[in-house]
Design a protein around this motif. Structure first.
Motif, short mmCIF file in Angstrom:
data_model
loop_
_atom_site.label_atom_id
_atom_site.label_comp_id
_atom_site.label_asym_id
_atom_site.label_seq_id
_atom_site.Cartn_x
_atom_site.Cartn_y
_atom_site.Cartn_z
N ARG A 86 0.34 -9.05 16.01
CA ARG A 86 -0.42 -7.82 16.23
C ARG A 86 0.50 -6.69 16.67
N SER A 87 1.44 -7.01 17.57
CA SER A 87 2.37 -6.00 18.05
C SER A 87 3.23 -5.46 16.91
N GLU A 88 3.68 -6.35 16.01
CA GLU A 88 4.50 -5.92 14.87
C GLU A 88 3.73 -4.95 13.98
N VAL A 130 0.84 -1.20 0.00
CA VAL A 130 0.00 0.00 0.00
C VAL A 130 0.88 1.25 0.00
N LEU A 131 1.94 1.24 0.81
CA LEU A 131 2.82 2.41 0.88
C LEU A 131 3.48 2.72 -0.46
N ALA A 132 3.75 1.69 -1.24
CA ALA A 132 4.38 1.89 -2.54
C ALA A 132 3.51 2.70 -3.49
N MET A 133 2.22 2.81 -3.16
CA MET A 133 1.31 3.64 -3.96
C MET A 133 1.33 5.10 -3.50
N LYS A 134 2.09 5.38 -2.44
CA LYS A 134 2.19 6.72 -1.85
C LYS A 134 0.83 7.28 -1.46
N PRO A 135 0.08 6.57 -0.63
CA PRO A 135 -1.23 7.07 -0.20
C PRO A 135 -1.08 8.15 0.86
N LYS A 136 -2.13 8.93 1.02
CA LYS A 136 -2.18 9.91 2.10
C LYS A 136 -2.82 9.30 3.35
N CYS A 137 -3.55 8.19 3.14
CA CYS A 137 -4.29 7.56 4.22
C CYS A 137 -4.23 6.05 4.06
N ILE A 138 -4.10 5.34 5.17
CA ILE A 138 -4.17 3.87 5.17
C ILE A 138 -5.33 3.44 6.05
N VAL A 139 -6.20 2.61 5.51
CA VAL A 139 -7.31 2.04 6.26
C VAL A 139 -7.03 0.57 6.47
N LEU A 140 -7.00 0.14 7.72
CA LEU A 140 -6.73 -1.26 8.05
C LEU A 140 -8.01 -1.88 8.59
N ASP A 141 -8.60 -2.75 7.78
CA ASP A 141 -9.90 -3.34 8.13
C ASP A 141 -9.69 -4.68 8.83
N GLU A 142 -9.69 -4.66 10.16
CA GLU A 142 -9.47 -5.87 10.97
C GLU A 142 -8.15 -6.54 10.60
N ALA A 143 -7.13 -5.72 10.31
CA ALA A 143 -5.87 -6.25 9.78
C ALA A 143 -5.08 -7.06 10.80
N THR A 144 -5.45 -6.99 12.07
CA THR A 144 -4.74 -7.77 13.09
C THR A 144 -5.58 -8.93 13.61
N ALA A 145 -6.79 -9.12 13.08
CA ALA A 145 -7.73 -10.10 13.64
C ALA A 145 -7.22 -11.52 13.58
N MET A 146 -6.43 -11.87 12.54
CA MET A 146 -5.99 -13.25 12.37
C MET A 146 -4.57 -13.48 12.89
N LEU A 147 -4.01 -12.49 13.56
CA LEU A 147 -2.62 -12.57 14.00
C LEU A 147 -2.51 -12.95 15.47
N ASP A 148 -1.40 -13.58 15.82
CA ASP A 148 -1.12 -13.85 17.23
C ASP A 148 -0.63 -12.56 17.89
N PRO A 149 -0.48 -12.54 19.23
CA PRO A 149 -0.07 -11.29 19.90
C PRO A 149 1.22 -10.68 19.36
N ILE A 150 2.19 -11.51 18.98
CA ILE A 150 3.44 -10.98 18.44
C ILE A 150 3.19 -10.31 17.09
#
Length: 280
Positions: free
Chosen positions: A180-182, A158-178
């Motif tokens: 999610r922290s990353e 996403v950053l490679a597109m040079k956005p002004k805004c990033i929307v993360l839709d439940e982007a940590t929902a499937m991750l373990d605590p480590i």
């Protein structure tokens, strides 16, 4: 501050089977999100938070009302490409966003499709991977990475597109605590260092601790809107909406019920410690 995203009387209904009523997912939502802010949107399943997120870069278009992205109406089909350049989306499952067999090729995919020159793509890929702390994985196979690493690659894409805004839709929902922290550390750093507007959709209350603003959705409407301290101090109201509060607020509430004079608006761990220590 100028406005990055604005909705006015926004409604959206998912189509239904013939003979059945359509499901109203958003019901008259009006809000504005300022450029450079870090906003967390909370809500139980079915509250409308993910539907709202998909409105922010025109994955979904309004059934009624309007959505403006950097002043551009998402209802104008001619502006959709530019809108999606301004607002990048990161979704729940990183495996669904990986399109190449090598990390650098995956990150380069979007700018290549936008017609960015090769030399500029190389610069963007290197900078994006450095921004998420994944530059050492440039030649790795994405499918061999951990969940948190895959999601950081998705953010780099996403950053490679040079956005002004990033929307993360439940982007940590499937991750373990480590994992999610990353991911959280990455987006907080991008917000602070690069001034990118961040909208984080989540059901993890602790992920909202460092946000500038917390919005709570319920039944397709705005239920609460304020700073993390303002929102999480309303513990009883949140519980009525089927939500909880960060662990720090739960601890402070227990101590208050036990007679200790502590506030409920100490959201972070450091604030919680300071509030407790004042009683000794």
């Amino acid at each position: 501050m100028s406005t990055m995203i604005e909705t006015k009387d926004l409604t959206f209904a998912y189509p239904s089977a013939e003979g059945e009523r359509s499901t109203l997912a958003l019901d008259g939502v009006s809000l504005s999100i300022e450029k450079g802010s870090f906003v967390v949107i909370l809500g139980h399943n079915g509250s409308g938070k993910s539907t709202l997120a998909k409105m922010f870069n025109a994955v979904l278009l309004p059934s009624g009302g309007t959505v403006y992205v950097d002043g551009m109406d998402t209802g104008n089909e001619e502006l959709l490409l530019e809108i999606r350049r301004r607002v990048g989306m990161v979704f729940q499952n990183p495996d669904n966003q990986i399109v190449a067999n090598v990390v650098e090729e995956d990150v380069a995919f979007a700018p290549e499709n936008l017609g960015v020159p090769s030399a500029e793509i190389r610069v963007r890929v290197d900078r994006a991977l450095a921004a998420v702390g994944m530059e050492q994985f440039v030649q790795h196979a994405p499918h061999l990475l951990s969940g948190g690493q895959k999601q950081r690659i998705a953010i780099a894409g996403v950053l490679a597109m040079k956005p002004k805004c990033i929307v993360l839709d439940e982007a940590t929902a499937m991750l373990d605590p480590i994992g999610r922290s990353e991911v959280l550390s990455t987006i907080e750093r991008l917000h602070k260092q690069d001034g990118i507007t961040v909208v984080l959709i989540t059901h993890h209350m602790n992920e909202a601790e460092n946000a500038d603003r917390v919005i709570v959705m319920n039944d397709g409407r705005l239920a609460m809107d304020g700073t993390p301290r303002e929102v999480f101090s309303r513990k009883a109201e949140l519980e009525k909406l089927g939500l909880t509060v960060p662990d720090t607020v739960l601890l402070l509430d227990s101590l208050r019920q036990g007679g200790m004079d502590v506030p409920l608006d100490a959201v972070t761990v450091d604030e919680c410690v300071d509030a407790i220590m004042k009683n000794f």
